[in-house]
Design a protein around this motif. Structure first.
Motif, mmCIF file in Angstrom:
data_model
loop_
_atom_site.group_PDB
_atom_site.id
_atom_site.type_symbol
_atom_site.label_atom_id
_atom_site.label_comp_id
_atom_site.label_asym_id
_atom_site.label_seq_id
_atom_site.Cartn_x
_atom_site.Cartn_y
_atom_site.Cartn_z
ATOM 1 N N SER A 97 37.208 30.971 40.325
ATOM 2 C CA SER A 97 38.541 31.417 40.738
ATOM 3 C C SER A 97 38.523 31.982 42.144
ATOM 4 O O SER A 97 39.423 31.699 42.948
ATOM 5 N N VAL A 98 37.509 32.791 42.459
ATOM 6 C CA VAL A 98 37.409 33.362 43.807
ATOM 7 C C VAL A 98 37.262 32.251 44.844
ATOM 8 O O VAL A 98 37.919 32.256 45.901
ATOM 9 N N VAL A 120 40.600 30.388 45.179
ATOM 10 C CA VAL A 120 41.573 31.159 45.963
ATOM 11 C C VAL A 120 41.262 31.053 47.451
ATOM 12 O O VAL A 120 42.166 30.876 48.283
ATOM 13 N N TRP A 143 43.760 29.398 50.130
ATOM 14 C CA TRP A 143 44.242 30.220 51.251
ATOM 15 C C TRP A 143 43.969 29.535 52.590
ATOM 16 O O TRP A 143 44.828 29.521 53.474
ATOM 17 N N LEU A 190 46.477 33.340 44.961
ATOM 18 C CA LEU A 190 45.939 34.279 43.965
ATOM 19 C C LEU A 190 46.411 33.937 42.565
ATOM 20 O O LEU A 190 45.634 34.002 41.603
#
Length: 350
Positions: free
Chosen positions: A209-210, A213, A217, A225
């Motif tokens: 997930s990080v 994101v 971005w 997010l």
């Protein structure tokens, strides 16, 4: 006494299959009750190490119930909040990008005309593709979970009851180990494998997930997010969860930056998923699940059919519970367990 060997094996298989179909149909009919019960069970198992840790350090008795319950409620309400935002934002975005979608349609028609494809054929193809229906796929999944969470009062009551009964239930299992050793061991393995599966899936889901994101971005996709959190939730759905988490950001990339951005989004998700979940995660998960790839996919299909989106989310824990009750607790179930896990028993290896 009737000799079991005189009963045709085909008849046994048919009767067991019929019993399984009737049982699953019954569970589906009372899914509004069974769903919250199974969700509460999995959540309580997930935080049971906290209760054990407090008990070993001599914490007051009330904390053995209050602390795990608080953690579970925090997790539950956090998931409800995230899904609520996801449903609302998906509905808003589906209507916001209408003009961009129309421009893409016009560009596609012009491109098709250059290659000699008839405009009528292109229009028929485009009519079959509805942007709202694609967004509704993820929105329907989130709405289905929210439909379950709408009975929060029942879930909270079940969580409180299970937290109160956790310690007495552990004593009952310990006392029954002498008379029912296989059943007690099977239930213990189910709890251990479920916790390990949840921990490993959560840790590597957070990593994915990080990274998702960060990629979204950098590519300028709106609400990175939110889509990262959605990727974490869908990470618990085996095989198909990755696709559900990819659809919204890929479509937004197409509408926001064109086909090039969409391709970069898809490539980023595939690369991250392949490295983290296909190469690294299996080394840590090992044989914790005890289900072959085919059984994992079948588990997803069966439990999603029976319990809807919640069944897809809890497919692995529910299959582990079924295995513990029906196979691992049976002294003659070694070969059935081997067929499900895809591993030959140690004593039978060539």
């Amino acid at each position: 006494m009737t000799d079991q060997r005189s009963v045709p094996r085909a008849l046994i298989v048919l009767l067991c299959t019929a019993g399984a179909v009737v049982t699953l149909a019954g569970i589906r009919e009372v899914g509004s009750i069974v769903g919250p019960v199974l969700l509460a069970l999995v959540l309580v198992l997930a935080v049971s190490p906290v209760r054990t840790w407090l008990q070993r350090r001599g914490a007051p008795g009330w904390t053995l119930v209050a602390v795990p319950l608080a953690l579970v409620l925090l997790l539950l309400f956090g998931m409800v909040a995230i899904l609520t935002v996801a449903v609302a934002e998906t509905a808003n975005l589906a209507s916001t990008y209408g003009p961009e979608f129309n421009r893409l349609v016009t560009g596609l028609q012009n491109l098709a005309t250059r290659f000699g494809v008839g405009t009528e054929q292109v229009n028929q193809t485009i009519k079959s593709f509805d942007l709202g229906k694609v967004f509704a796929l993820v929105q329907g999944f989130a709405s289905g979970l929210l439909g379950l969470f709408s009975s929060l009062v029942l879930i909270v009551v079940l969580l409180l009851a299970m937290c109160l009964d956790a310690q007495p239930f552990s004593r009952v299992l310990a006392a029954g180990a002498a008379s029912r050793p296989l059943l007690v061991r099977a239930l213990g393995d189910f709890a251990h494998k479920t916790r390990r599966y949840l921990v490993v899936s959560t840790v590597f889901g957070l990593i994915c997930s990080v990274l998702d994101v960060a990629a979204l971005w950098m590519l300028g996709v709106p609400l990175p997010l939110l889509w990262g959190v959605l990727a974490l939730i869908t990470n618990y759905i085996p095989n198909l969860g990755f696709i559900l988490g990819l659809i919204p950001p890929a479509l937004l990339g197409l509408l926001e930056g064109g086909p090039k951005t969409m391709i970069f989004v898809i490539a980023s998700y595939i690369a991250i998923n392949f490295v983290v979940q296909s190469l690294i995660q299996p080394k840590f998960l090992g044989d914790a699940v005890g289900l072959s790839t085919t059984m994992t996919l079948l588990s997803l299909l069966v439990w999603a059919f029976v319990l809807g989106p919640l069944g897809a989310l809890l497919a692995i824990p529910l299959s582990l519970l079924a295995r513990a009750l029906l196979i691992d607790s049976d002294p003659d179930g070694r070969w059935a367990a081997a067929l499900i896990s895809g591993e030959v028993p140690d004593g039978e290896r060539p």
